[in-house]
Scaffold this active site. Structure first.
Site, PDB file in Angstrom:
ATOM      1  N   LYS A   4       0.845  -1.205   0.000  1.00 22.77           N
ATOM      2  CA  LYS A   4       0.000   0.000   0.000  1.00 22.77           C
ATOM      3  C   LYS A   4       0.880   1.255   0.000  1.00 22.77           C
ATOM      4  O   LYS A   4       2.085   1.184   0.232  1.00 22.77           O
ATOM      5  CB  LYS A   4      -0.915  -0.010   1.220  1.00 22.77           C
ATOM      6  CG  LYS A   4      -0.182   0.058   2.546  1.00 22.77           C
ATOM      7  CD  LYS A   4      -1.099  -0.269   3.710  1.00 22.77           C
ATOM      8  CE  LYS A   4      -0.311  -0.179   5.015  1.00 22.77           C
ATOM      9  NZ  LYS A   4      -1.020  -0.815   6.125  1.00 22.77           N
TER      10      LYS A   4
ATOM     11  N   ARG B  72     -11.143   0.360  14.664  1.00 22.83           N
ATOM     12  CA  ARG B  72     -11.137   1.201  13.474  1.00 22.83           C
ATOM     13  C   ARG B  72     -12.096   0.533  12.499  1.00 22.83           C
ATOM     14  O   ARG B  72     -13.288   0.756  12.576  1.00 22.83           O
ATOM     15  CB  ARG B  72      -9.697   1.244  12.949  1.00 22.83           C
ATOM     16  CG  ARG B  72      -9.199   2.563  12.490  1.00 22.83           C
ATOM     17  CD  ARG B  72      -7.700   2.513  12.199  1.00 22.83           C
ATOM     18  NE  ARG B  72      -7.281   1.312  11.473  1.00 22.83           N
ATOM     19  CZ  ARG B  72      -6.064   1.082  11.024  1.00 22.83           C
ATOM     20  NH1 ARG B  72      -5.117   1.981  11.218  1.00 22.83           N
ATOM     21  NH2 ARG B  72      -5.755  -0.005  10.376  1.00 22.83           N
TER      22      ARG B  72
ATOM     23  N   TYR C 256      15.702  30.357   6.851  1.00 24.49           N
ATOM     24  CA  TYR C 256      14.536  31.053   7.403  1.00 24.49           C
ATOM     25  C   TYR C 256      14.590  31.104   8.928  1.00 24.49           C
ATOM     26  O   TYR C 256      14.838  30.094   9.584  1.00 24.49           O
ATOM     27  CB  TYR C 256      13.246  30.343   6.995  1.00 24.49           C
ATOM     28  CG  TYR C 256      12.927  30.458   5.528  1.00 24.49           C
ATOM     29  CD1 TYR C 256      12.599  31.698   4.969  1.00 24.49           C
ATOM     30  CD2 TYR C 256      12.949  29.340   4.708  1.00 24.49           C
ATOM     31  CE1 TYR C 256      12.304  31.811   3.612  1.00 24.49           C
ATOM     32  CE2 TYR C 256      12.647  29.435   3.357  1.00 24.49           C
ATOM     33  CZ  TYR C 256      12.333  30.672   2.813  1.00 24.49           C
ATOM     34  OH  TYR C 256      12.042  30.770   1.482  1.00 24.49           O
TER      35      TYR C 256
HETATM   36  C1  LIG Z   1      -0.177  -1.803   6.695  1.00 21.81           C
HETATM   37  C2  LIG Z   1      -0.788  -3.070   7.122  1.00 21.81           C
HETATM   38  C3  LIG Z   1      -0.006  -4.207   7.342  1.00 21.81           C
HETATM   39  C4  LIG Z   1       1.518  -4.185   7.296  1.00 21.81           C
HETATM   40  O1  LIG Z   1       2.010  -3.487   8.415  1.00 21.81           O
HETATM   41  P1  LIG Z   1       3.573  -3.426   8.731  1.00 21.81           P
HETATM   42  O2  LIG Z   1       3.612  -2.920  10.122  1.00 21.81           O
HETATM   43  O3  LIG Z   1       4.163  -2.447   7.773  1.00 21.81           O
HETATM   44  O4  LIG Z   1       4.117  -4.790   8.582  1.00 21.81           O
HETATM   45  C5  LIG Z   1      -0.657  -5.385   7.638  1.00 21.81           C
HETATM   46  N1  LIG Z   1      -2.002  -5.440   7.730  1.00 21.81           N
HETATM   47  C6  LIG Z   1      -2.791  -4.359   7.540  1.00 21.81           C
HETATM   48  C7  LIG Z   1      -4.268  -4.478   7.651  1.00 21.81           C
HETATM   49  C8  LIG Z   1      -2.207  -3.132   7.242  1.00 21.81           C
HETATM   50  O5  LIG Z   1      -2.984  -2.068   7.053  1.00 21.81           O
END
Ligand SMILES: *Cc1c(COP(=O)(O)O)cnc(C)c1O
Length: 397
Positions: A43, A141, A270
């Site tokens: 992702k 969530r 800055y």
């Molecule tokens: C992002 C995500 C993962 C992977 O998480 P990491 O900590 O980067 O290994 C796994 N499962 C879900 C549902 C996620 O959103």
């Protein structure tokens, strides 16, 4: 034309990390059980590394499934040529769902609203869609609450155009070793699995739960598949340690564009957030917060130049930052600057995302994910895919 600030993405390292994780899972799987599959998480543009090349390299290394955040990300992967199943993690209630069918993506169903919307889509398109059911065991969530499944699941399971393929949950505290959260969520998940099994009438469903941190901490949460993201990119979630041999996949380099003297009492950048108390030499590096480099690096972070650590001084600006090179040998315009990665063999000649996150009080996921779109990703390794591209699939070499 190529800017001097470049992210180097080593696809060989990515594939080696994938294989190292697979060997770890194989060697440590409890006797009599097979090693879990790996759902490789790509992702957010593969954590900033570039989703298309990363996805193809992971497919080439043997990943059985990829996972992304939303349908749009899944479409990018399919258009790049990914053939293996792709799981979409996100809630779908406000999405344009047709892409699920057109691009053969596997939805997560995590709310009753998504269940109705995806069922309606599948009916309208005359297809049966396999889905993964998400159960909320404590993250609070997304997901069907673990303690309410008897009431909420039957309508979903009765959907004529939907087929339950897997059940999963997500851990809130896998990287907080002092918390009981992981154990609590594991127990709730196992109860929920029992409930799903009884409601689904003995239908075989796969189970998955572990992100990188959970995978490292407890083999009881490996189930049928694990879902590492960060580990694939060669970064161990802090504060955990890993015995898996991993290599950072991304490095970030630039070049000095100007060198400047600062007299005592003069400030740089800055707000003159840094003022020289003795004569200083400052190198200007053409990378700033528009490239995802945090404002808080000023006074806290370092870069490597000529094999030496040089402190970032003054405010990071939009397109450049300034570093103090007074103690280095005659730094010149054109000298390589390493912002992430290695410049020599000594331990201090490496800066990784985990260290950089520590300087500014954030997490390594954020360091890599927010690397700006202005920065070109330059790929090495994964010859198979490079050959495919050279043969004219897409893009410049
Ligand atoms: C992002 C995500 C993962 C992977 O998480 P990491 O900590 O980067 O290994 C796994 N499962 C879900 C549902 C996620 O959103």
């Amino acid at each position: 034309m190529i800017r001097s600030t470049v992210a180097h993405v080593d696809l060989d390292a990515l594939q080696a990390n994938f294989r190292a994780i697979r060997s770890f899972l194989g060697a440590a799987a409890p006797a009599g059980s097979t090693a879990p599959d790996i759902i490789a998480v790509v992702k957010a543009n593969a954590y900033g590394h570039g989703a298309e090349r990363v996805a193809l390299a992971l497919e080439g290394a043997g990943a059985g499934m990829l996972a992304c955040a939303d349908i749009e990300e899944g479409i990018v992967l399919r258009r790049a040529g990914v053939q293996i199943p792709i799981l979409v993690f996100g809630a779908l209630s406000v999405s344009d769902l047709d892409g699920l069918v057109e691009f053969h993506l596997t939805p997560t169903i995590s709310t009753p609203g998504a269940a109705r919307a995806v069922q309606e889509l599948a009916r309208r398109r005359g297809v049966t869609l396999g889905y993964h059911l998400k159960v909320d065991t404590g993250m609070h969530r997304l997901g069907f609450r673990h303690d309410n499944l008897q009431r909420t699941l039957p309508p979903l399971l009765a959907s004529p155009n939907l087929r339950l393929e897997a059940v999963y949950t997500h851990f809130a505290c896998a990287d907080v070793p002092e918390s009981d959260g992981l154990a609590d969520q594991r127990l709730r998940f196992e109860q929920a699995l029992g409930t799903v099994a009884s409601l689904a009438g003995g239908q075989a469903v796969r189970r998955h739960a572990a992100n990188s941190a959970a995978l490292l901490r407890d083999s009881r949460v490996w189930y049928d598949a694990v879902r590492p993201g960060l580990l694939l990119y060669g970064i161990v979630p802090p504060p955990l340690m890993a015995t898996i041999p991993l290599e950072p996949v991304m490095s970030l380099t630039s070049r000095v564009v100007a060198v400047k003297g600062l007299r005592p009492g003069e400030g740089v950048g800055y707000g003159w957030q840094y003022t020289a108390d003795s004569p200083r030499t400052i190198a200007v590096v053409p990378a700033g917060y528009a490239d995802g480099l945090d404002l808080r690096l000023g006074g806290r972070g370092f870069v490597l130049i000529r094999g030496t650590r040089a402190r970032v001084v003054g405010a990071v600006s939009m397109d450049m930052m300034t570093v103090d090179v007074t103690d280095l040998d005659a730094v010149e315009p054109g000298d390589e600057v390493v912002l992430l990665g290695r410049q020599g063999a000594e331990p201090w000649q490496q800066i990784d995302a985990r260290e950089a996150a520590g300087w500014i009080g954030t997490i390594p996921w954020e360091i890599v994910c927010r690397l700006g779109t202005r920065i070109e990703r330059r790929y090495t390794g994964d010859v198979r895919e490079a050959a495919g591209r050279a043969a004219g699939r897409r893009g410049p070499a």
